[in-house]
Design a protein around this motif. Structure first.
Motif, PDB file in Angstrom:
ATOM      1  N   LEU A  79       0.906  -1.294  -0.035  1.00  0.00           N
ATOM      2  CA  LEU A  79       0.051  -0.109  -0.082  1.00  0.00           C
ATOM      3  C   LEU A  79       0.769   1.266  -0.040  1.00  0.00           C
ATOM      4  CD1 LEU A  79      -2.908  -1.133   2.621  1.00  0.00           C
ATOM      5  CD2 LEU A  79      -2.974  -0.804   0.267  1.00  0.00           C
ATOM      6  N   TYR A  80       2.001   1.370   0.826  1.00  0.00           N
ATOM      7  CA  TYR A  80       2.647   2.484   1.011  1.00  0.00           C
ATOM      8  C   TYR A  80       4.175   2.536   0.509  1.00  0.00           C
ATOM      9  CZ  TYR A  80      -1.409   2.896   4.453  1.00  0.00           C
ATOM     10  OH  TYR A  80      -2.724   3.131   5.000  1.00  0.00           O
ATOM     11  N   LYS A  81       4.297   1.827  -0.645  1.00  0.00           N
ATOM     12  CA  LYS A  81       5.653   1.640  -0.979  1.00  0.00           C
ATOM     13  C   LYS A  81       5.976   2.938  -1.796  1.00  0.00           C
ATOM     14  CE  LYS A  81       4.246  -0.496  -5.554  1.00  0.00           C
ATOM     15  NZ  LYS A  81       2.901   0.069  -5.306  1.00  0.00           N
ATOM     16  N   THR A  82       7.249   3.138  -1.796  1.00  0.00           N
ATOM     17  CA  THR A  82       7.752   4.412  -2.430  1.00  0.00           C
ATOM     18  C   THR A  82       8.845   4.165  -3.681  1.00  0.00           C
ATOM     19  OG1 THR A  82       9.483   4.828  -0.910  1.00  0.00           O
ATOM     20  CG2 THR A  82       7.417   5.608  -0.260  1.00  0.00           C
ATOM     21  N   VAL A  83       9.074   5.004  -4.483  1.00  0.00           N
ATOM     22  CA  VAL A  83      10.123   5.010  -5.550  1.00  0.00           C
ATOM     23  C   VAL A  83      11.499   5.913  -4.915  1.00  0.00           C
ATOM     24  CG1 VAL A  83       8.975   4.215  -7.292  1.00  0.00           C
ATOM     25  CG2 VAL A  83       9.003   6.777  -6.886  1.00  0.00           C
ATOM     26  N   TRP A  84      12.015   5.404  -3.910  1.00  0.00           N
ATOM     27  CA  TRP A  84      12.953   6.206  -3.316  1.00  0.00           C
ATOM     28  C   TRP A  84      14.335   6.467  -4.075  1.00  0.00           C
ATOM     29  CZ3 TRP A  84      12.610   1.133  -2.076  1.00  0.00           C
ATOM     30  CH2 TRP A  84      13.647   0.450  -2.137  1.00  0.00           C
ATOM     31  N   TRP A  85      14.528   5.527  -4.921  1.00  0.00           N
ATOM     32  CA  TRP A  85      15.656   5.370  -5.811  1.00  0.00           C
ATOM     33  C   TRP A  85      15.617   6.404  -6.975  1.00  0.00           C
ATOM     34  CZ3 TRP A  85      11.978   1.573  -5.645  1.00  0.00           C
ATOM     35  CH2 TRP A  85      11.489   1.188  -6.897  1.00  0.00           C
ATOM     36  N   THR A 278      -5.647  10.948  -2.481  1.00  0.00           N
ATOM     37  CA  THR A 278      -6.150   9.559  -2.946  1.00  0.00           C
ATOM     38  C   THR A 278      -5.020   8.595  -2.960  1.00  0.00           C
ATOM     39  OG1 THR A 278      -8.110  10.540  -4.093  1.00  0.00           O
ATOM     40  CG2 THR A 278      -7.501   8.216  -4.314  1.00  0.00           C
ATOM     41  N   LEU A 279      -4.904   7.706  -2.208  1.00  0.00           N
ATOM     42  CA  LEU A 279      -4.027   6.664  -2.089  1.00  0.00           C
ATOM     43  C   LEU A 279      -4.073   5.506  -3.463  1.00  0.00           C
ATOM     44  CD1 LEU A 279      -1.294   5.690  -0.977  1.00  0.00           C
ATOM     45  CD2 LEU A 279      -2.910   4.014   0.443  1.00  0.00           C
ATOM     46  N   TYR A 280      -3.011   5.486  -4.356  1.00  0.00           N
ATOM     47  CA  TYR A 280      -2.990   4.665  -5.423  1.00  0.00           C
ATOM     48  C   TYR A 280      -2.292   3.318  -5.089  1.00  0.00           C
ATOM     49  CZ  TYR A 280      -5.018   8.667  -7.980  1.00  0.00           C
ATOM     50  OH  TYR A 280      -5.788   9.796  -8.282  1.00  0.00           O
ATOM     51  N   TYR A 281      -2.899   2.290  -5.403  1.00  0.00           N
ATOM     52  CA  TYR A 281      -2.134   1.039  -5.274  1.00  0.00           C
ATOM     53  C   TYR A 281      -2.745  -0.195  -6.462  1.00  0.00           C
ATOM     54  CZ  TYR A 281      -6.318   0.300  -2.428  1.00  0.00           C
ATOM     55  OH  TYR A 281      -7.774   0.437  -2.123  1.00  0.00           O
ATOM     56  N   ASP A 282      -2.054  -1.156  -6.456  1.00  0.00           N
ATOM     57  CA  ASP A 282      -2.409  -2.128  -7.369  1.00  0.00           C
ATOM     58  C   ASP A 282      -3.753  -2.971  -6.673  1.00  0.00           C
ATOM     59  OD1 ASP A 282      -2.681  -4.099  -9.052  1.00  0.00           O
ATOM     60  OD2 ASP A 282      -0.630  -4.552  -9.243  1.00  0.00           O
ATOM     61  N   THR A 283      -4.915  -2.807  -7.202  1.00  0.00           N
ATOM     62  CA  THR A 283      -5.751  -3.346  -6.588  1.00  0.00           C
ATOM     63  C   THR A 283      -5.829  -4.972  -6.666  1.00  0.00           C
ATOM     64  OG1 THR A 283      -7.248  -1.488  -7.072  1.00  0.00           O
ATOM     65  CG2 THR A 283      -8.476  -3.404  -6.572  1.00  0.00           C
ATOM     66  N   TRP A 284      -5.438  -5.414  -7.913  1.00  0.00           N
ATOM     67  CA  TRP A 284      -5.250  -6.646  -8.274  1.00  0.00           C
ATOM     68  C   TRP A 284      -4.323  -7.387  -7.314  1.00  0.00           C
ATOM     69  CZ3 TRP A 284      -7.078 -11.402  -9.646  1.00  0.00           C
ATOM     70  CH2 TRP A 284      -6.176 -12.309 -10.017  1.00  0.00           C
ATOM     71  N   TRP A 285      -3.114  -7.088  -6.866  1.00  0.00           N
ATOM     72  CA  TRP A 285      -2.083  -7.297  -6.219  1.00  0.00           C
ATOM     73  C   TRP A 285      -2.652  -7.565  -4.781  1.00  0.00           C
ATOM     74  CZ3 TRP A 285       1.799 -10.274  -7.599  1.00  0.00           C
ATOM     75  CH2 TRP A 285       2.704 -10.711  -6.666  1.00  0.00           C
ATOM     76  N   VAL A 286      -3.142  -6.348  -4.097  1.00  0.00           N
ATOM     77  CA  VAL A 286      -3.666  -6.255  -2.725  1.00  0.00           C
ATOM     78  C   VAL A 286      -4.785  -7.365  -2.520  1.00  0.00           C
ATOM     79  CG1 VAL A 286      -2.517  -4.026  -2.099  1.00  0.00           C
ATOM     80  CG2 VAL A 286      -4.786  -4.489  -3.083  1.00  0.00           C
ATOM     81  N   GLY A 287      -5.643  -7.432  -3.388  1.00  0.00           N
ATOM     82  CA  GLY A 287      -6.751  -8.394  -3.210  1.00  0.00           C
ATOM     83  C   GLY A 287      -6.181  -9.837  -3.435  1.00  0.00           C
ATOM     84  N   GLN A 288      -5.178  -9.982  -4.120  1.00  0.00           N
ATOM     85  CA  GLN A 288      -4.641 -11.584  -4.229  1.00  0.00           C
ATOM     86  C   GLN A 288      -4.017 -11.915  -2.995  1.00  0.00           C
ATOM     87  OE1 GLN A 288      -2.062 -13.084  -7.729  1.00  0.00           O
ATOM     88  NE2 GLN A 288      -0.770 -11.955  -6.393  1.00  0.00           N
ATOM     89  N   HIS A 289      -3.191 -10.760  -2.428  1.00  0.00           N
ATOM     90  CA  HIS A 289      -2.698 -10.955  -1.273  1.00  0.00           C
ATOM     91  C   HIS A 289      -3.603 -11.488   0.100  1.00  0.00           C
ATOM     92  CE1 HIS A 289       0.449 -10.914   1.679  1.00  0.00           C
ATOM     93  NE2 HIS A 289      -0.073  -9.904   2.535  1.00  0.00           N
ATOM     94  N   VAL A 290      -4.570 -10.906  -0.051  1.00  0.00           N
ATOM     95  CA  VAL A 290      -5.883 -11.113   0.886  1.00  0.00           C
ATOM     96  C   VAL A 290      -6.111 -12.559   0.664  1.00  0.00           C
ATOM     97  CG1 VAL A 290      -8.193 -11.144   1.641  1.00  0.00           C
ATOM     98  CG2 VAL A 290      -6.435  -9.003   1.279  1.00  0.00           C
TER      99      VAL A 290
END
Length: 452
Positions: A79-85, A278-290
């Motif tokens: 949910l809260y990953k960044t592109v810090w690099w 608004t927080l943007y995230y990969d809906t398919w991936w987080v749902g698959q993780h559940v």
């Protein structure tokens, strides 16, 4: 007519011819369709299982709690990953930590530790005498720990309620409906040891004076049909209770550890606390993780609640129970017996019941003809490797899907998520493979061949 039916018909016909009719001068006259077959019943042959090591309740609860913390951390990474690099990125860390609600995080960690704390409180007994100082010290520590957990849940729950809307806070209470649906309006399955944790299994009957704290399950190898059916009823209730605990606790782990962070991440405030982003995230991936979390937790609980000794106990009882297969069509001239609940019927026997004509299947049969519960019990457990094979296939499918996802993954959070989840499932796969190999070798003595 099949060969087995022809052989049985000859046995029944010869038994009837040898017994003959007694005329009115000599005594009673036998009904033409009543043939004694109970003498052909024999005791099933049971194999001896070696002692297979298993996790204690305390170590299992610690492992499940660590698993829940891992999957919750992985969901927060998704949910809260960044592109810090990136050179022009404003993030200094891999996660936007300021977006994570610490009160919600602490609430979930304390809530999911309830089974571990309660198991720890029950395992640490101290002195059994109330006159000993150690007894009161241990009792005081247990009370203080329980009070600390309740106070922590109350404080963190209060801050979660004031920081979020009432609608999102209601998500925390949804599992109560599932609990009432599975267990009914009772709290006993939450704290009673014989419901929360699986009862131990013994190879021989246990005296009553040694069976006070928890019911110890055992198999009584008997030719008494009533005793066999009573044992089936006891094991059926215990098995259903275990399945309810497995489903409820696996759903609870997936719900609170992965779905709740997702629900409370729909809208978050930015760092200036003046507007909403608004927080943007990969809906398919987080749902698959559940979903993967639920399947993984389900397998973890299944392996612990259905150990090899317990499955062998169910298999032994199913061998004594047997099954009746209904014979379709008109069989007016086929020799049969009138079914009696006091008789142990041999394989292939034909009996007449109020529900129709039935044929015996199994080493011997004590089941009631047309009883669906007896039929399901025999179907699931008369093959000793059936449940283990099903669990092993499901675990292989899960690990195979995760391996395929790992190959296809390109983002760093996806790779970490899949790799850690596969590591957790490898332990379940190891225990299932070990049980499968040991059981297949042990049951060669009973069946004369491998069970696949």
């Amino acid at each position: 007519m099949p060969a087995c039916r022809r052989i049985l018909s000859r046995i029944q016909s010869s038994s009837y011819q040898n017994s003959g009719h007694k005329n009115s001068n000599g005594g009673e006259e036998r009904e033409p369709n009543m043939v004694p077959l109970a003498s052909m019943a024999v005791l099933p042959k049971h194999c001896h299982l070696p002692d297979i090591p298993s996790d204690s309740n305390l170590s299992f609860e610690a492992m499940v709690y660590v698993f829940g913390i891992i999957v919750m951390g992985l969901q927060y990474i998704n949910l809260y990953k960044t592109v810090w690099w990136l050179p022009h990125s404003h993030a200094n860390y891999a996660l936007n930590f300021y977006l994570i609600d610490p009160y919600l995080l602490l609430f979930l960690c304390v809530l999911m530790s309830r089974r571990l704390i309660w198991c720890l409180a029950q395992e640490i007994s101290g002195s059994r005498s109330s006159k000993s100082p150690l007894f009161w010290v241990v009792w005081l520590i247990k009370v203080l720990v329980c009070q600390l957990i309740v106070v922590t849940l109350a404080i963190t729950g209060y801050y979660v309620l004031i920081n979020h809307s009432l609608l999102y806070s209601l998500f925390l209470c949804c599992p109560m409906l599932t609990y009432v649906f599975m267990f009914g309006p009772t709290v006993k399955p939450l704290y009673h040891k014989m419901f929360v944790w699986p009862a131990p299994v013994s190879d021989r009957p246990v005296p009553r004076h040694r069976n006070k704290e928890m019911d110890i399950l055992f198999h009584n190898c008997s030719m008494n049909p009533d005793m066999v059916r009573q044992e089936v009823e006891v094991l059926k209730r215990d098995f259903n209770q275990r399945i309810k605990q497995i489903l409820f606790n696996s759903l609870l782990t997936a719900y609170y550890m992965t779905f709740i962070p997702l629900c409370f991440a729909q809208h978050v405030q930015n760092s200036c606390q003046t507007c909403w982003n608004t927080l943007y995230y990969d809906t398919w991936w987080v749902g698959q993780h559940v979903c993967i979390t639920w399947v993984s937790a389900f397998l973890i609980f299944m392996v612990h609640f259905l150990p090899p000794k317990y499955l062998d106990l169910l298999h032994r009882c199913a061998q004594h129970l047997g099954r009746w297969q209904k014979v379709e069509g008109r069989h007016a001239h086929v020799p049969y017996n009138a079914w009696s609940e006091l008789t142990v019927w041999p394989q292939g026997a034909l009996v007449k019941h109020v529900r129709g004509l039935f044929k015996a299947e199994g080493v011997n049969v004590t089941a009631e003809p047309g009883n669906s519960m007896h039929g399901r019990f025999y179907f699931f457990f008369h093959q000793p490797m059936r449940v283990v094979n099903w669990l092993l296939i499901l675990t292989w499918l899960l690990v195979g899907y995760q391996f395929f996802s790992l190959i296809q993954s390109t983002e760093w959070n996806h790779i970490i998520c899949v790799a850690l989840m596969m590591f957790c499932n490898y332990y379940t796969l190891f225990k299932l493979l070990r049980d499968r190999i040991i059981l297949s070798k042990a049951y060669k003595e009973e069946t004369g061949s491998d069970q696949f």
